[in-house]
Design an enzyme around this catalytic site. Structure first.
Site, PDB file in Angstrom:
ATOM      1  N   ASN A   9       0.869  -1.178   0.000  1.00  0.00           N
ATOM      2  CA  ASN A   9       0.000   0.000   0.000  1.00  0.00           C
ATOM      3  C   ASN A   9       0.907   1.231   0.000  1.00  0.00           C
ATOM      4  O   ASN A   9       1.516   1.549   1.010  1.00  0.00           O
ATOM      5  CB  ASN A   9      -0.883  -0.054   1.260  1.00  0.00           C
ATOM      6  CG  ASN A   9      -1.708   1.202   1.448  1.00  0.00           C
ATOM      7  OD1 ASN A   9      -1.777   2.053   0.555  1.00  0.00           O
ATOM      8  ND2 ASN A   9      -2.334   1.324   2.610  1.00  0.00           N
ATOM      9  N   LYS A  11       0.092   4.273  -0.261  1.00  0.00           N
ATOM     10  CA  LYS A  11      -0.541   5.450   0.366  1.00  0.00           C
ATOM     11  C   LYS A  11      -0.331   6.687  -0.497  1.00  0.00           C
ATOM     12  O   LYS A  11      -0.308   6.586  -1.722  1.00  0.00           O
ATOM     13  CB  LYS A  11      -0.013   5.615   1.796  1.00  0.00           C
ATOM     14  CG  LYS A  11      -0.170   4.323   2.618  1.00  0.00           C
ATOM     15  CD  LYS A  11       0.020   4.497   4.085  1.00  0.00           C
ATOM     16  CE  LYS A  11      -0.188   3.163   4.782  1.00  0.00           C
ATOM     17  NZ  LYS A  11      -0.116   3.254   6.230  1.00  0.00           N
ATOM     18  N   HIS A  95      -9.518   0.999   4.536  1.00  0.00           N
ATOM     19  CA  HIS A  95      -8.266   1.137   5.292  1.00  0.00           C
ATOM     20  C   HIS A  95      -8.511   2.032   6.504  1.00  0.00           C
ATOM     21  O   HIS A  95      -9.297   2.978   6.437  1.00  0.00           O
ATOM     22  CB  HIS A  95      -7.178   1.722   4.386  1.00  0.00           C
ATOM     23  CG  HIS A  95      -5.830   1.706   5.035  1.00  0.00           C
ATOM     24  ND1 HIS A  95      -5.442   2.658   5.937  1.00  0.00           N
ATOM     25  CD2 HIS A  95      -4.816   0.815   4.949  1.00  0.00           C
ATOM     26  CE1 HIS A  95      -4.216   2.361   6.366  1.00  0.00           C
ATOM     27  NE2 HIS A  95      -3.821   1.248   5.789  1.00  0.00           N
ATOM     28  N   GLU A  97      -6.952   4.396   7.726  1.00  0.00           N
ATOM     29  CA  GLU A  97      -6.752   5.840   7.501  1.00  0.00           C
ATOM     30  C   GLU A  97      -7.989   6.452   6.859  1.00  0.00           C
ATOM     31  O   GLU A  97      -8.318   7.611   7.114  1.00  0.00           O
ATOM     32  CB  GLU A  97      -5.492   6.058   6.649  1.00  0.00           C
ATOM     33  CG  GLU A  97      -4.238   5.844   7.494  1.00  0.00           C
ATOM     34  CD  GLU A  97      -3.051   5.276   6.737  1.00  0.00           C
ATOM     35  OE1 GLU A  97      -3.027   5.352   5.499  1.00  0.00           O
ATOM     36  OE2 GLU A  97      -2.137   4.749   7.406  1.00  0.00           O
ATOM     37  N   GLU A 167      -5.610  -5.197  10.333  1.00  0.00           N
ATOM     38  CA  GLU A 167      -4.560  -4.225  10.629  1.00  0.00           C
ATOM     39  C   GLU A 167      -4.878  -3.508  11.945  1.00  0.00           C
ATOM     40  O   GLU A 167      -5.657  -2.544  11.949  1.00  0.00           O
ATOM     41  CB  GLU A 167      -4.462  -3.189   9.505  1.00  0.00           C
ATOM     42  CG  GLU A 167      -4.150  -3.783   8.157  1.00  0.00           C
ATOM     43  CD  GLU A 167      -3.619  -2.725   7.202  1.00  0.00           C
ATOM     44  OE1 GLU A 167      -2.457  -2.840   6.806  1.00  0.00           O
ATOM     45  OE2 GLU A 167      -4.358  -1.778   6.898  1.00  0.00           O
ATOM     46  N   GLY A 173       2.282   1.946  10.877  1.00  0.00           N
ATOM     47  CA  GLY A 173       3.231   3.047  10.762  1.00  0.00           C
ATOM     48  C   GLY A 173       3.916   3.403  12.064  1.00  0.00           C
ATOM     49  O   GLY A 173       4.567   4.441  12.182  1.00  0.00           O
ATOM     50  N   SER A 213       3.224  -2.447  10.274  1.00  0.00           N
ATOM     51  CA  SER A 213       4.678  -2.524  10.474  1.00  0.00           C
ATOM     52  C   SER A 213       5.272  -3.884  10.098  1.00  0.00           C
ATOM     53  O   SER A 213       6.175  -4.382  10.767  1.00  0.00           O
ATOM     54  CB  SER A 213       5.049  -2.151  11.921  1.00  0.00           C
ATOM     55  OG  SER A 213       4.601  -0.840  12.215  1.00  0.00           O
TER      56      SER A 213
HETATM   57  P1  PGA Z   1       2.749   0.048   7.709  1.00  0.00           P
HETATM   58  O1  PGA Z   1       1.297   0.301   7.029  1.00  0.00           O
HETATM   59  O2  PGA Z   1       3.292  -1.207   7.103  1.00  0.00           O
HETATM   60  O3  PGA Z   1       3.550   1.271   7.326  1.00  0.00           O
HETATM   61  O4  PGA Z   1       2.523  -0.060   9.172  1.00  0.00           O
HETATM   62  C1  PGA Z   1       0.421  -0.774   6.818  1.00  0.00           C
HETATM   63  C2  PGA Z   1      -0.857  -0.263   6.214  1.00  0.00           C
HETATM   64  O5  PGA Z   1      -1.311   0.826   6.568  1.00  0.00           O
HETATM   65  O6  PGA Z   1      -1.471  -0.940   5.345  1.00  0.00           O
END
Ligand code: PGA
Length: 251
Positions: A9, A11, A95, A97, A167, A173, A213
């Protein structure tokens, strides 16, 4: 029996040129990896150019979101059929976010998931609890509501076109990964839920990805868990070497 999926992803990172360069670097690094579904999700504006680059390779294309209508006066939205037109086979939906910053709800996730499947896309439906939920002992009830709401009204047959991504929001993140056991516990719970909402064979076949992560050094442990069928990777998908190392978790 379940083919693992490793999805990147990207983003809100990377220009068209940077996206093309990343996938150009990635392709040879993963060309000899078989038995893994490899997916990248660039920003909308880069999709069609990245599609040209991945054509004929083992890298598949996803969008990061979609709308549920096919067309109309919906300024700023992108329909699933247009994603298909741009070369996508997958789309990420719900997601955290989007839930956190853009008002995504289980209802909108449900509408988007149905529309994506109707357009011939595979929906990567994301769920996950906040740190406060986990600390309050509400992880399972939050996940249950998200899965029930997000997949409401789907035919058992349609689940072939759904991938679930678990997730935990506190792990995204942050550099904090759920432990292998913490992730496995929720994945097993999700699979059981799918048994009760659909049936055993649907649940046996559905891929459930872990996200939060994921890095080259923790992917192996996660992937060794019986109900973890892949990873949704943010930060570590932005560099070809680290993403390829995650894709090659088994080698
Ligand atoms: P990350 O993000 O691997 O940077 O923690 C995962 C995601 O948001 O899909």
């Amino acid at each position: 029996m379940r083919i693992p999926v490793i999805a990147g992803n990207w983003k809100l990172f990377k220009t068209i040129g940077e996206s093309v360069a990343l996938v150009d670097d990635l392709k040879p690094l993963v060309a000899n990896i078989h038995g893994v579904e490899i997916v990248v999700a660039p920003v909308f504006t880069a999709l069609s150019r990245v599609c040209d680059v991945v054509k004929g390779s083992n890298v598949l294309l996803a969008a990061q979101d979609c709308y549920w209508e096919e067309e109309g006066a919906f300024t700023g939205e992108v329909a699933p059929r247009l994603l298909k037109d741009a070369g996508c086979s997958h789309v990420i939906i719900g997601h955290s976010e989007r839930r956190q910053y853009f008002g995504e709800t289980d209802l909108s996730v449900n509408k988007k998931t149905k529309a994506a499947i109707a357009a011939g896309l595979t929906a990567i439906v994301c769920v996950g609890e906040l740190l406060a939920d986990r600390e309050a002992g509400q992880t399972f009830s939050v996940i249950e509501a998200q899965i029930q709401g997000g997949l409401a009204g789907l035919e058992a047959n349609s689940l072939r076109h759904v991938i679930v991504a678990y997730e935990p929001v506190w792990a995204i993140g942050t550099g904090k990964t759920a432990s292998d056991a913490q992730a496995q516990e929720v994945h097993a719970f999700i699979r059981q839920l799918i048994v009760s909402l659909f049936n055993q064979s649907v649940a046996d076949a559905v891929r459930i990805l872990y996200g939060g992560s994921v890095k080259p050094d923790n992917v192996k442990g996660l992937m060794s868990q019986p109900d973890i069928d892949g990873a949704l990777v943010g930060g570590a998908s932005l560099k070809a070497e680290s993403f390829a190392a995650i894709v090659g978790f088994d080698s």
